[in-house]
Design a protein around this motif. Sequence first.
Motif, PDB file in Angstrom:
ATOM      1  N   THR A 102       0.820  -1.217   0.000  1.00  0.00           N
ATOM      2  CA  THR A 102       0.000   0.000   0.000  1.00  0.00           C
ATOM      3  C   THR A 102       0.851   1.264   0.000  1.00  0.00           C
ATOM      4  O   THR A 102       0.605   2.200  -0.764  1.00  0.00           O
ATOM      5  CB  THR A 102      -0.933  -0.006   1.221  1.00  0.00           C
ATOM      6  OG1 THR A 102      -1.729  -1.197   1.199  1.00  0.00           O
ATOM      7  CG2 THR A 102      -1.853   1.218   1.199  1.00  0.00           C
ATOM      8  N   HIS A 103       1.889   1.289   0.856  1.00  0.00           N
ATOM      9  CA  HIS A 103       2.655   2.517   1.052  1.00  0.00           C
ATOM     10  C   HIS A 103       4.010   2.514   0.347  1.00  0.00           C
ATOM     11  O   HIS A 103       4.635   3.571   0.233  1.00  0.00           O
ATOM     12  CB  HIS A 103       2.852   2.762   2.551  1.00  0.00           C
ATOM     13  CG  HIS A 103       1.553   2.929   3.294  1.00  0.00           C
ATOM     14  ND1 HIS A 103       0.796   4.085   3.234  1.00  0.00           N
ATOM     15  CD2 HIS A 103       0.872   2.065   4.095  1.00  0.00           C
ATOM     16  CE1 HIS A 103      -0.286   3.936   3.975  1.00  0.00           C
ATOM     17  NE2 HIS A 103      -0.279   2.722   4.515  1.00  0.00           N
ATOM     18  N   GLY A 104       4.494   1.357  -0.066  1.00  0.00           N
ATOM     19  CA  GLY A 104       5.679   1.301  -0.903  1.00  0.00           C
ATOM     20  C   GLY A 104       6.918   1.912  -0.288  1.00  0.00           C
ATOM     21  O   GLY A 104       7.443   1.431   0.728  1.00  0.00           O
ATOM     22  N   ASP A 105       7.414   3.015  -0.896  1.00  0.00           N
ATOM     23  CA  ASP A 105       8.674   3.626  -0.487  1.00  0.00           C
ATOM     24  C   ASP A 105       8.629   4.111   0.960  1.00  0.00           C
ATOM     25  O   ASP A 105       9.627   4.024   1.688  1.00  0.00           O
ATOM     26  CB  ASP A 105       9.011   4.797  -1.410  1.00  0.00           C
ATOM     27  CG  ASP A 105       9.237   4.335  -2.843  1.00  0.00           C
ATOM     28  OD1 ASP A 105       9.539   3.124  -3.009  1.00  0.00           O
ATOM     29  OD2 ASP A 105       9.122   5.162  -3.763  1.00  0.00           O
ATOM     30  N   LEU A 106       7.479   4.663   1.385  1.00  0.00           N
ATOM     31  CA  LEU A 106       7.372   5.129   2.757  1.00  0.00           C
ATOM     32  C   LEU A 106       7.559   3.982   3.752  1.00  0.00           C
ATOM     33  O   LEU A 106       8.217   4.129   4.788  1.00  0.00           O
ATOM     34  CB  LEU A 106       6.011   5.797   2.968  1.00  0.00           C
ATOM     35  CG  LEU A 106       5.742   6.359   4.385  1.00  0.00           C
ATOM     36  CD1 LEU A 106       6.779   7.431   4.719  1.00  0.00           C
ATOM     37  CD2 LEU A 106       4.330   6.917   4.462  1.00  0.00           C
ATOM     38  N   PHE A 107       7.012   2.833   3.422  1.00  0.00           N
ATOM     39  CA  PHE A 107       7.160   1.665   4.298  1.00  0.00           C
ATOM     40  C   PHE A 107       8.624   1.240   4.386  1.00  0.00           C
ATOM     41  O   PHE A 107       9.149   0.971   5.473  1.00  0.00           O
ATOM     42  CB  PHE A 107       6.298   0.512   3.770  1.00  0.00           C
ATOM     43  CG  PHE A 107       6.491  -0.779   4.527  1.00  0.00           C
ATOM     44  CD1 PHE A 107       5.748  -1.037   5.675  1.00  0.00           C
ATOM     45  CD2 PHE A 107       7.410  -1.722   4.098  1.00  0.00           C
ATOM     46  CE1 PHE A 107       5.927  -2.221   6.369  1.00  0.00           C
ATOM     47  CE2 PHE A 107       7.594  -2.900   4.788  1.00  0.00           C
ATOM     48  CZ  PHE A 107       6.834  -3.148   5.927  1.00  0.00           C
ATOM     49  N   GLU A 108       9.287   1.172   3.217  1.00  0.00           N
ATOM     50  CA  GLU A 108      10.687   0.751   3.204  1.00  0.00           C
ATOM     51  C   GLU A 108      11.559   1.723   3.992  1.00  0.00           C
ATOM     52  O   GLU A 108      12.467   1.315   4.728  1.00  0.00           O
ATOM     53  CB  GLU A 108      11.180   0.640   1.762  1.00  0.00           C
ATOM     54  CG  GLU A 108      10.474  -0.413   0.932  1.00  0.00           C
ATOM     55  CD  GLU A 108      10.766  -1.816   1.427  1.00  0.00           C
ATOM     56  OE1 GLU A 108      11.744  -1.997   2.196  1.00  0.00           O
ATOM     57  OE2 GLU A 108      10.013  -2.739   1.058  1.00  0.00           O
ATOM     58  N   GLU A 109      11.311   3.013   3.844  1.00  0.00           N
ATOM     59  CA  GLU A 109      12.102   3.996   4.573  1.00  0.00           C
ATOM     60  C   GLU A 109      11.866   3.886   6.075  1.00  0.00           C
ATOM     61  O   GLU A 109      12.816   3.948   6.871  1.00  0.00           O
ATOM     62  CB  GLU A 109      11.741   5.397   4.089  1.00  0.00           C
ATOM     63  CG  GLU A 109      12.575   6.498   4.742  1.00  0.00           C
ATOM     64  CD  GLU A 109      12.236   7.874   4.194  1.00  0.00           C
ATOM     65  OE1 GLU A 109      12.811   8.855   4.691  1.00  0.00           O
ATOM     66  OE2 GLU A 109      11.388   7.953   3.268  1.00  0.00           O
ATOM     67  N   MET A 110      10.598   3.712   6.464  1.00  0.00           N
ATOM     68  CA  MET A 110      10.279   3.575   7.882  1.00  0.00           C
ATOM     69  C   MET A 110      10.918   2.318   8.474  1.00  0.00           C
ATOM     70  O   MET A 110      11.472   2.342   9.586  1.00  0.00           O
ATOM     71  CB  MET A 110       8.755   3.520   8.059  1.00  0.00           C
ATOM     72  CG  MET A 110       8.289   3.510   9.509  1.00  0.00           C
ATOM     73  SD  MET A 110       8.753   5.034  10.373  1.00  0.00           S
ATOM     74  CE  MET A 110       8.152   4.664  12.015  1.00  0.00           C
TER      75      MET A 110
END
Length: 689
Positions: A102-110
Amino acid sequence: MSTTPTTTFDGASTATSSHHHRISFGHHLHSGKRIRHFLHPNGKKIHVASSPTDLETLRQTISVIEKECDYELVIHGSQEHIDALRDAHSHHEDRRNTLRQTHGDLFEEMEGVIHDMDSLSNELHMISEHAVQLDANFSKYGYSAHLRTHNGSPNASSANSLYNEQGDEHVHRDWDAERKNGQTMKFFVKPIVRQYYHKGLLWRAQETQEVAWYELFVDLLYVGIIAIAGDSAVEVATGRSLLRFAITFSMGWKIWADVSVIINWFDADDITRRISIVFTLACLLAFTTNISESFELTWTPLVSCYLAARLFIVAFFGGVAWMVPMVRATMIGQMLVALIPTALWIGTIHEDSLSRRQPLIWIALAFDIFGMAITMLFQRSMEGLPTERLRQWARKSFEFLPGVNLEHRIDRAGAFFTLVLGYSVVGLMYQNQVAAPQDFNDFLGKACLGLVQAFSLGWMYFEVDNWNLHTHAIRRSFLTSFVWISAQVPLVMSYAISGAALSRILLVHDTPRSPIDSLTDSDMALSQASINDGQRWFYCTGLGIALACMGFMSLANEHRTIATARLRKRHRLTLRFAVSIVLILLPLASLTSLKLIATTTSLIFLVLAVDLYGVSCSVTGFWFCRESLSEAGNRKCRYTARCRVSKKDLEASVLKGHVLNVEEVAVKEQERAMKIGRVEGKPCMASCM
């Protein structure tokens, strides 16, 4: 996603100083504390009981505050507990994957930020050496001046002491121990099962089981029992005396084994236990007074004293079956296997002929010695019962099985072998009446050889056969456990008769340098001009059987395989069995007393030397390690000290880079201890280990 149940962990997020987030994306929290409850994906709350005995208590507590349809109870480590954890884990793995999609890049960064925070936090808190100042100038001696925090366990790391949530529990446990010191002794307390098996899991009490003083008192009495039985057997070394020794020694050993099993299985620190030990010892003492003339005149009182001790054990098992229902079936089984041979022993009293007593005696001894193995075989073969109704009854009745504390069992077996070693050494202490030191004779030489022989056997039993031990025979399998326990009886019995015969062979004056007038009057009365054939066979055959039994016990244990070892275990045991055969056949050679003892000692020492050489490393030298003489090969030793530092202060010093002064810590500990009355004006120093 708002309706999806969220798993909450009681105790999993207590380290708030290092974990500033509540949701874990695949990383691990090293809290060290068990999860006591969590939410299942089906919406029910799973409560975890620490043991089967706590299940009902937890059920009553939870039923007051929650509806029965809203929760489930499981036992820690059970299959239901594992399945629930797997379901919750799979559920959160699906949530994690959904968030990633769902969140993609934001999830990976978090997730990357969280991972970096955990890595840095764990590195700070799990660091093996902390900056603690030592003002004692330890560095001038070549030792490291860094301390490792320690939580009281020999194998604990600094991470455990910092992150382990059991710190408060240990403090509470220490307070309980201190408070117990002020309690009064009770006349009777309900016995507690020290350890038991339930659904394949071994549940053990948290308290460490130590050898009680009255167990050592029992051992003290057995020194005299071994001496009486052995001396009466070798006084007239015949087949009849050997038969009497084997029967009476086995009966005495069984009483000792019963006392050890009761103490191993049940904890009852009260006056009643001490009284029961005294009663058993009184029966044993009366039993010992009837050994010498048991086949001629005192068979009835001998058996009566033995049965009094055995029936007292049966009564104890009956009381435990009534007071502790969880092990009732096992206790009833122990009572049955003890009552069956009781009828046979009573039958021997009414038989006047020794030849007609023998079948009853040996059948009764077989039941006594192997009775516990019979109950274990039944418990292991419950699934083979003919009907499903019987199988269900057996599963329910034997759901809880008392377990053996391995450490205590091995210590007690070693203690009994030490008694026999001590008896053999005491038999070597003849008395000399020659004043000139230069007149040391063959009597002293034979005594020294016997001492080397006893020390070599003890070395093999306690160290060589336990070197690189991977799995003890008792834990390895039922067969190896049976072999190890069964070999213990002939081991101590054969070496006891061998030591008794050695004490008489020592006083034989059959060499030019063994003048009989150098002995005192008491030893002179026991001295003979030549070795009695019976004593020769008792000594050599007993020694050979003892060595073979040690070989079987070592074979039952599973040892680690060392690739660089000079000799494999099977090769070393082959030599041991070969030497045992030579010792058994050695009486066929007509040797003087000095040559006989020298030959047997040389053979025993040969086995020990080959064992020591075989377990050494083939890469380095055998006699000394050359690398240890160089600066690079200096042995390193790590020292630890105990001092009380709060977790908050230690974490603050690590994060800020401050240095803790040990003297200041010791002063604070002294002030704290004096406030609570633990010491009375004495300085509280850190104890080095």
